[in-house]
Design a protein around this motif. Structure first.
Motif, PDB file in Angstrom:
ATOM      1  N   SER A  15       0.851  -1.192   0.000  1.00  0.00           N
ATOM      2  CA  SER A  15       0.000   0.000   0.000  1.00  0.00           C
ATOM      3  C   SER A  15       0.885   1.240   0.000  1.00  0.00           C
ATOM      4  N   TYR A  16       0.438   2.255  -0.725  1.00  0.00           N
ATOM      5  CA  TYR A  16       1.136   3.544  -0.792  1.00  0.00           C
ATOM      6  C   TYR A  16       0.199   4.632  -0.281  1.00  0.00           C
ATOM      7  N   LEU A  17       0.715   5.545   0.480  1.00  0.00           N
ATOM      8  CA  LEU A  17      -0.067   6.706   0.864  1.00  0.00           C
ATOM      9  C   LEU A  17      -0.447   7.477  -0.410  1.00  0.00           C
ATOM     10  N   ALA A  18      -1.702   7.893  -0.522  1.00  0.00           N
ATOM     11  CA  ALA A  18      -2.159   8.534  -1.763  1.00  0.00           C
ATOM     12  C   ALA A  18      -3.138   9.653  -1.435  1.00  0.00           C
TER      13      ALA A  18
ATOM     14  N   ALA B 253      -5.351  -4.368  -8.111  1.00  0.00           N
ATOM     15  CA  ALA B 253      -4.958  -3.019  -7.698  1.00  0.00           C
ATOM     16  C   ALA B 253      -6.239  -2.258  -7.426  1.00  0.00           C
ATOM     17  N   TRP B 254      -6.279  -1.498  -6.357  1.00  0.00           N
ATOM     18  CA  TRP B 254      -7.487  -0.712  -6.107  1.00  0.00           C
ATOM     19  C   TRP B 254      -7.160   0.583  -5.362  1.00  0.00           C
ATOM     20  N   TYR B 255      -8.026   1.522  -5.592  1.00  0.00           N
ATOM     21  CA  TYR B 255      -7.873   2.851  -5.002  1.00  0.00           C
ATOM     22  C   TYR B 255      -9.255   3.451  -4.877  1.00  0.00           C
ATOM     23  N   SER B 256      -9.599   3.926  -3.702  1.00  0.00           N
ATOM     24  CA  SER B 256     -10.841   4.663  -3.567  1.00  0.00           C
ATOM     25  C   SER B 256     -10.513   6.050  -3.078  1.00  0.00           C
ATOM     26  N   GLY B 257     -10.770   7.040  -3.927  1.00  0.00           N
ATOM     27  CA  GLY B 257     -10.405   8.415  -3.585  1.00  0.00           C
ATOM     28  C   GLY B 257     -11.373   9.066  -2.623  1.00  0.00           C
ATOM     29  N   GLN B 258     -12.486   8.391  -2.337  1.00  0.00           N
ATOM     30  CA  GLN B 258     -13.465   9.021  -1.463  1.00  0.00           C
ATOM     31  C   GLN B 258     -13.060   8.837  -0.019  1.00  0.00           C
ATOM     32  N   SER B 259     -12.474   9.876   0.525  1.00  0.00           N
ATOM     33  CA  SER B 259     -11.910   9.841   1.868  1.00  0.00           C
ATOM     34  C   SER B 259     -11.728  11.285   2.294  1.00  0.00           C
ATOM     35  N   LEU B 260     -11.867  11.549   3.596  1.00  0.00           N
ATOM     36  CA  LEU B 260     -11.710  12.931   4.038  1.00  0.00           C
ATOM     37  C   LEU B 260     -10.243  13.358   4.011  1.00  0.00           C
ATOM     38  N   ASP B 261      -9.375  12.467   4.435  1.00  0.00           N
ATOM     39  CA  ASP B 261      -7.941  12.760   4.459  1.00  0.00           C
ATOM     40  C   ASP B 261      -7.196  11.779   3.549  1.00  0.00           C
ATOM     41  N   ASP B 262      -5.872  11.850   3.583  1.00  0.00           N
ATOM     42  CA  ASP B 262      -5.054  10.998   2.722  1.00  0.00           C
ATOM     43  C   ASP B 262      -5.483   9.540   2.812  1.00  0.00           C
ATOM     44  N   THR B 263      -5.473   8.866   1.669  1.00  0.00           N
ATOM     45  CA  THR B 263      -5.898   7.483   1.622  1.00  0.00           C
ATOM     46  C   THR B 263      -4.753   6.613   1.101  1.00  0.00           C
ATOM     47  N   THR B 264      -5.072   5.420   0.577  1.00  0.00           N
ATOM     48  CA  THR B 264      -4.010   4.535   0.083  1.00  0.00           C
ATOM     49  C   THR B 264      -4.336   4.014  -1.304  1.00  0.00           C
ATOM     50  N   PHE B 265      -3.262   3.664  -2.017  1.00  0.00           N
ATOM     51  CA  PHE B 265      -3.336   2.959  -3.295  1.00  0.00           C
ATOM     52  C   PHE B 265      -2.806   1.565  -3.011  1.00  0.00           C
ATOM     53  N   ASN B 266      -3.559   0.539  -3.388  1.00  0.00           N
ATOM     54  CA  ASN B 266      -3.222  -0.822  -2.938  1.00  0.00           C
ATOM     55  C   ASN B 266      -2.969  -1.795  -4.079  1.00  0.00           C
ATOM     56  N   LEU B 267      -2.034  -2.702  -3.831  1.00  0.00           N
ATOM     57  CA  LEU B 267      -1.747  -3.775  -4.780  1.00  0.00           C
ATOM     58  C   LEU B 267      -1.673  -5.084  -4.021  1.00  0.00           C
ATOM     59  N   VAL B 268      -2.075  -6.157  -4.673  1.00  0.00           N
ATOM     60  CA  VAL B 268      -1.912  -7.459  -4.047  1.00  0.00           C
ATOM     61  C   VAL B 268      -1.529  -8.482  -5.118  1.00  0.00           C
ATOM     62  N   VAL B 269      -0.634  -9.395  -4.761  1.00  0.00           N
ATOM     63  CA  VAL B 269      -0.249 -10.485  -5.658  1.00  0.00           C
ATOM     64  C   VAL B 269      -0.293 -11.788  -4.879  1.00  0.00           C
ATOM     65  N   VAL B 270      -1.071 -12.730  -5.376  1.00  0.00           N
ATOM     66  CA  VAL B 270      -1.138 -14.066  -4.784  1.00  0.00           C
ATOM     67  C   VAL B 270      -0.290 -14.986  -5.661  1.00  0.00           C
ATOM     68  N   PRO B 271       0.859 -15.458  -5.133  1.00  0.00           N
ATOM     69  CA  PRO B 271       1.778 -16.203  -6.001  1.00  0.00           C
ATOM     70  C   PRO B 271       1.258 -17.587  -6.397  1.00  0.00           C
TER      71      PRO B 271
ATOM     72  N   SER C 109       5.402   3.727   1.564  1.00  0.00           N
ATOM     73  CA  SER C 109       4.694   2.464   1.345  1.00  0.00           C
ATOM     74  C   SER C 109       4.868   1.485   2.494  1.00  0.00           C
ATOM     75  N   VAL C 110       3.922   0.542   2.546  1.00  0.00           N
ATOM     76  CA  VAL C 110       4.040  -0.611   3.436  1.00  0.00           C
ATOM     77  C   VAL C 110       3.936  -1.862   2.572  1.00  0.00           C
ATOM     78  N   THR C 111       4.923  -2.738   2.695  1.00  0.00           N
ATOM     79  CA  THR C 111       4.870  -4.010   1.998  1.00  0.00           C
ATOM     80  C   THR C 111       4.666  -5.095   3.032  1.00  0.00           C
ATOM     81  N   GLY C 112       3.662  -5.919   2.829  1.00  0.00           N
ATOM     82  CA  GLY C 112       3.384  -6.965   3.811  1.00  0.00           C
ATOM     83  C   GLY C 112       3.364  -8.333   3.174  1.00  0.00           C
TER      84      GLY C 112
END
Lengths: 444, 433
Positions: free
Chosen positions: A269-272, A317-335, A431-434
């Motif tokens: 996830s990235y701060l967006a 990949a998903w992003y929802s811009g509807q947020s009062l303050d900074d939100t996140t841009f997300n990616l996920v990969v299932v190997p 970013s946070v990578t988990g």
């Protein structure tokens, strides 16, 4: 079935309406309560909702979960209604009711026959200010929300993982605290905590009324003035300001292990930035970017990781811009079977890098825009989701105009805008990578 | 105490909303039947197709074939590979969804009026000429296996699957429609083609359409879309034989909250007592805070976030089931309260007041379901599968109103069997033998 507005759709896509076609009226009562009416006369049904501009991110430190706890307690009666009577009356009228809590808002809704609107307003306006609780309600309902946490979070390693990831993503903003609350704080929530939150935020000048369905705006206005308009505004309501993020300068990485994990995956996830009123362009570019990267089997990540290199069984990949303050841009990969999380993460990063270098496929962008235009038609089929769209937007700092303009703003996004947005948002320092994995898996 | 509210409610009860939809029965020139509601105000159509049989048509040893086949319908058809098919679907902004359940294969489609012909051509290819390309099969097979592994560690799924296995053994109802890792790994392209021929045929299809289309246009559409399907599919699967007795089965699983699925045999959809049973279940554990289970387990004792019971009248056997989740040290108490309520209802039935409240809710809520093209199409195709006629929409509420306290008492005695109630509990429950 009665007719509704005839869509003026020509045979060519170029002529598809960009502007939201729904019949929306909005006005404000004298006490500051905003009202939105969405008309749909196809069925004699109405959705009545009240949204408060107060959610989990507005809680006092140490009281996590109180916004959601209070949401439950609003069904426990008022000075003139018994505990449970609210839902009983809705049910006795053939209706359905519920409520929801998010970071930025708390909402209550009923779906009833259109001629029951007045009754809903009478009861909802009553519990806006006349809530009456005793100690016994508190204790039983606190057990219920703890079981809710057990069900949604404790029993689900993916949910526990997301909770830790959010906490790592937000260094200072309360978006890092779970909406349902940290368990140790939920266990101590008191009557006073709930009432303090109620007194601070539940008032007409902090609320939005959304009525959608088989109704006329004038009739809604008359009823709204009668029931909500008589409640005085809260003069002490303060400016909505939460602690904001400092500059994020350090990449975060986390490993979450749980024996219950069957399918490991990598999340990033990235701060967006979020959608801002009157300035939605950056968020629009990020929205299109998420569609290009992770919106199904023709997306960039699916193409690279699932079709060509076969390193993943699923990508998104998903992003929802509807947020009062900074939100996140997300990616996920299932190997895929036999692919390590390290390799999956590297493959994802390589795909992102190549995308930014090689640019946007023009046909792909066209297809996405076609679907966005078409969704303006499909979305008119559900008045309830239109009601949610407006209620959420207004509770999160946007205006009715912003919502109406959003399809135009999305349509105006260019390939260059998308690449610029990608360069801006893919900053590993923010970013946070988990890695979510089972107990046994190696971390090489 | 607010008494005006109830008075108000009673006053309005007589003017309750009615579903004002007009259903046309359409037969295409080629002989395919469908139900249609014309709704021209929004320029799109929602189309629902159901094929009876579904995943229970899996041949012996081929568990998971219908499920994998269904997932592959959108992964390449006619001259298009998976990505070409998706790109063409995106270009016309059509929305297709394919799903297999125990008794049906479902196909849902939404498409814009101006792109109707192109959408029907694409959908047709996916139903009639799926390719089952090797790379698509391998890719989707890996996704299914990933799901099977995740389900094996999900307490809700473990509970449901354990109940099914104990209840139905080797019958398809006794195992997951996904199949097992072994059975899915062994499926060949031929198996998928056979599953396709078995499950998708004209002798088992039900169709509804709602939206911007006339009956004549729909007739032509049906022939173009479905005319080339084979006339006959595989014979319908045998009835399932319910084998479970009352008791408790604990599946040891290290998680903080125990999940329980419980039940016994139920009542068929076409049973004359079904409406009484439906009203009975609404009062016992139907949706809403007012049900007895919700009141006793959640509202009074705070033992759970949700407890429900539900009639499950499947094609090959009917179940009466429920579910609850409570912390490991509280699940035993939740189960004992549920057992008490089950027995109390079997003995006493319901009060006049409870019955009236349930009827008002059920009759008032019914018309509210008809609030969108997609949702109406879904209801209409379900009615056809239940062998109901179009006037059911008008008569249904009368059937609910006709249920008496005596009916409920009789049916409660008949279908609620506290001694047969079996609980499958997944977790580390304390105090359960």
């Amino acid at each position: 079935m009665r007719r509704y507005l005839a869509g003026a759709i020509s045979a060519l896509f170029a002529a598809l309406p960009l502007h939201a076609d729904e019949a929306v009226t909005d006005f404000t009562l004298d006490n500051g309560m905003q009202v939105v009416v969405v008309e749909d006369h196809r069925a004699p049904v109405v959705v009545h909702m009240v949204w408060y501009r107060a959610g989990a991110a507005d809680e006092r430190p140490g009281r996590s979960g109180v916004a959601h706890f209070l949401e439950h307690l609003l069904f426990k009666g008022t000075e003139t209604m018994d505990p449970g009577e609210f839902s009983e009356v809705v049910a006795a009228n053939g209706g359905r009711d519920n409520a929801f809590t998010s970071y930025d808002y708390t909402g209550y809704f009923q779906r009833v026959a259109a001629d029951r609107l007045e009754l809903m307003m009478r009861m909802e306006s009553d519990r806006m200010v006349n809530l009456s609780l005793d100690q016994a309600d508190i204790l039983t309902e606190r057990d219920v929300i703890i079981e809710e946490r057990n069900q949604r979070v404790e029993n689900n390693p993916g949910a526990l993982f997301r909770e830790q990831r959010n906490a790592a993503q937000f260094l200072n903003h309360p978006y890092g605290v779970p909406i349902i609350g940290w368990r140790h704080e939920m266990e101590k929530l008191s009557l006073e905590d709930a009432l303090a939150y109620y007194g601070e935020f539940y008032a007409p000048n902090n609320a939005i009324l959304v009525v959608a369905g088989d109704v006329q705006p004038d009739a809604v206005r008359t009823l709204a003035e009668e029931y909500y308009g008589k409640i005085p505004a809260n003069p002490d309501l303060s400016e909505r300001a939460r602690p904001q993020e400092p500059p994020q300068t350090s990449e975060r990485r986390m490993i979450f292990r749980d024996a219950r994990v069957a399918q490991p995956y990598v999340s990033r996830s990235y701060l967006a930035p979020e959608r801002d009123s009157g300035a939605q362009e950056a968020a629009a570019a990020l929205t299109i970017l998420a569609e290009l990267l992770g919106g199904g089997t023709t997306s960039v990540l699916a193409e690279k990781l699932q079709f060509e290199e076969r390193q993943a069984v699923y990508t998104s990949a998903w992003y929802s811009g509807q947020s009062l303050d900074d939100t996140t841009f997300n990616l996920v990969v299932v190997p895929s079977e036999g692919v390590t999380l390290r390799d999956a993460e590297d493959a994802m990063d390589a795909a992102l890098e190549e995308f930014v270098k090689s640019g946007v496929d023009a046909e792909h962008l066209d297809r996405i825009k076609t679907q966005i235009r078409a969704s303006q038609i499909y979305s008119r089929d559900s008045v309830e989701s239109l009601a949610n769209r407006y209620g959420g937007a207004l509770a999160q700092g946007l205006t009715v105009e912003d919502v109406k303009e959003w399809p135009d703003v999305l349509d105006a996004v260019t390939a260059e805008d998308v690449i610029a947005a990608a360069r801006m948002v893919f900053d590993r320092r923010k970013s946070v990578t988990g890695w979510l994995m089972s107990e046994e898996e190696m971390t090489q | 105490m607010i008494r005006f509210v109830l008075t108000f409610a009673l006053l309005l009860a007589s003017t309750i909303a009615r579903a004002e939809i007009e259903v046309q029965e359409v037969t295409s020139p080629g002989g395919i039947d469908a139900w249609l509601v014309e709704e021209h105000s929004i320029p799109f159509v929602a189309l629902e197709l159901r094929f009876r049989g579904g995943a229970s048509l899996d041949a012996p040893g081929k568990r998971g074939a219908v499920n994998l086949m269904t997932a592959l319908l959108e992964e390449g058809a006619a001259d298009m590979d998976a990505r070409a098919f998706t790109r063409q679907t995106e270009e016309i902004a059509a929305r297709f969804n394919y799903d297999a359940s125990d008794d049906t294969v479902s196909v849902s489609a939404q498409f814009l009026t101006e792109k109707r012909d192109a959408a029907v051509a694409l959908l047709r290819d996916s139903l009639i000429s799926p390719r089952f390309d090797e790379d698509a099969v391998e890719r989707v097979r890996a996704q299914v296996i990933s799901n099977i592994r995740s389900n094996a560690k999900d307490p809700d799924t473990i509970a449901g699957m354990t109940f099914d296995r104990l209840a139905f053994g080797d019958h398809p109802y006794g195992s997951s429609r996904n199949g097992t890792e072994d059975s899915v790994s062994a499926l060949t392209r031929e198996d998928l083609q056979e599953a396709h021929g078995a499950a998708l045929a004209r002798d088992r299809i039900y169709v509804s359409a709602v939206g911007d289309i006339t009956s004549e246009e729909l007739g032509e559409l049906l022939d173009a879309l479905l005319g080339d399907l084979p006339e006959h599919g595989a014979p319908m699967p045998d009835k399932a034989d319910y084998q479970l007795e009352g008791g408790v089965t604990v599946v040891d699983f290290d998680t903080p909250q125990s999940v329980a699925v419980f039940g016994h045999q139920g009542i068929a959809r076409d049973d004359p007592d079904f409406f009484a049973a439906y009203v009975l279940n609404h009062i016992l554990g139907g949706r809403g805070f007012e049900s007895r289970l919700m009141q006793e387990v959640r509202e009074k004792r705070g033992l759970t976030y949700g407890v429900y019971s539900y009639l499950v009248p499947k094609d090959l056997e009917a179940l009466y089931q429920g579910s609850v989740a409570s912390a490991n040290d509280r699940i035993a108490q939740a189960i004992s309260v549920i057992r008490e309520e089950w027995a109390r209802m079997a003995e006493e039935g319901v009060t006049e007041q409870e019955l009236e409240a349930a009827k008002t809710y059920l009759t008032g809520a019914y018309p509210l379901r008809f609030d969108g093209n997609g949702r109406i199409a879904d209801i209409l195709v379900g009615m056809q599968m239940d062998n109901l006629s179009t006037d059911y929409i008008v008569t249904r509420n009368d059937k609910v109103r006709a249920v008496t306290v005596e009916d409920v008492k009789r049916v409660a005695e008949r279908i609620l069997r506290p001694k047969d109630l079996h609980f499958v509990v997944v977790g580390k429950p304390e105090g359960l033998e």
